[in-house]
Design a protein around this motif. Structure first.
Motif: not given
Length: 342
Positions: A300-306
């Motif tokens: 997810t975009p959130e996982e990519m950011a993390e």
């Protein structure tokens, strides 16, 4: 085994599996050469699994890796494969020499064709950029090789944005090979945007950080005495301990995602875009299967950011090569006008 999707590299028609197989470690640099029969079996497994894109170079061995891949092409497999090889790196008295003059390019291409035992190379890279020769001169010779049918597509490896622009103005570049991984992200600033602007495909080598993202600091425990990774700054004591702490955080995230850290690192590469093709190398069939499994890991975009927060630009310690190899930072060539005046 899931079907491996395909991606287009450049605008000239090159289409490859979204993940390739780097063959270097089968023959050199990562310890002694591996048994030929085992490596041919591995390559055949990759083909049967949907991998079509295979990467080698004349300097791997030297020469023996191309011979190995040529043998693996037999039995009607050639039409299923895109073969990429490279020219330009030589060694003299233990020091790297780079050659991009026209005569060298011609001889190198013919020699690679003979070792691979094929009529045409799908993708032919300048392995490093000869800073004594204008890139236009090298490109003009590569263009001639396309015109006579010895190569289909042209690539550059470790080239700066300026060099890429100058080369592309002579003849369309289909792919730039570069190092990109969770611990090597300097190409994101200028080189990748330049490739995107010009419509050039991106082939990623060492997407697993020379094996670091497979097992973290433990990777050094199994390296043979002549494995060149033992000399790399990021694998030195101190740096390795620090980098291992970052790896632990990546490993924790992978556990939450029910995948391996290497699959997470590869998935991050796959999420960079449909013009990106990583070529992780391996000498073990079980690792090949794991690497292909990374294509199914959706972030997810959130996982990519993390993940990018954990592996930020300054998260890891140690230079890529520590001066042991030329890189895109050393790839500027003379202007054609000044060179022809000599």
């Amino acid at each position: 085994m899931p079907t491996v999707r395909r991606v287009k590299l450049g605008s000239q028609g090159l289409e490859v599996s979204a993940q390739g197989l780097g063959c270097m470690g089968m023959s050199s640099f990562y310890g002694p050469p591996k048994p030929e029969a085992d490596m041919i079996t591995l390559i055949h497994n990759a083909i049967d699994s949907g991998i079509t894109f295979f990467d080698t170079a004349d300097v791997y061995g030297p020469h023996t890796n191309e011979v190995l891949l040529g043998k693996a092409l037999k039995g009607g497999r050639r039409e299923k494969m895109q073969v990429a090889t490279k020219f330009g790196i030589g060694w003299k008295e233990g020091k790297m020499e780079v050659h991009g003059d026209p005569a060298y390019v011609r001889v190198a291409c013919d020699a690679s064709l003979k070792r691979l035992d094929i009529d045409c190379i799908d993708l032919y890279y300048a392995h490093r950029i000869d800073t004594r020769v204008p890139i236009e001169v090298t490109m003009n010779e590569l263009k001639k090789l396309v015109e006579v049918g010895k190569i289909k597509y042209i690539g550059l490896s470790e080239a700066s944005a300026t060099t890429i622009r100058r080369a592309h103005a002579v003849y369309p570049i289909s792919a730039i090979q570069l190092e990109l991984s969770l611990w090597t992200r300097d190409v994101e600033e200028e080189i990748i945007p330049t490739c995107r602007e010009l419509g050039i495909g991106i082939v990623v080598y060492s997407p697993l950080g020379q094996g670091f993202f497979s097992s973290g600091p433990k990777v050094v425990e199994n390296l043979s005495k002549d494995d060149f990774r033992k000399l790399l700054p990021r694998f030195q004591p101190g740096n390795l301990e620090h980098n291992g702490n970052v790896f632990d955080r990546i490993n924790e995230m992978a556990a939450r995602r029910s995948c391996t850290p290497s699959q997470l690192a590869l998935a991050w590469i796959h999420h960079q875009g449909n013009d990106v093709c990583p070529i992780p190398g391996t000498t073990k069939i079980e690792n090949l299967i794991k690497n292909i499994g990374a294509l199914s890991v959706k972030l997810t975009p959130e996982e990519m950011a993390e993940l990018e927060s954990i592996a930020s630009a300054d998260a890891f310690k140690g230079d890529r090569y520590g001066g042991m190899s030329a890189t895109w930072k050393d790839s500027e060539t003379p202007l054609l006008s000044s060179w022809t005046a000599k």
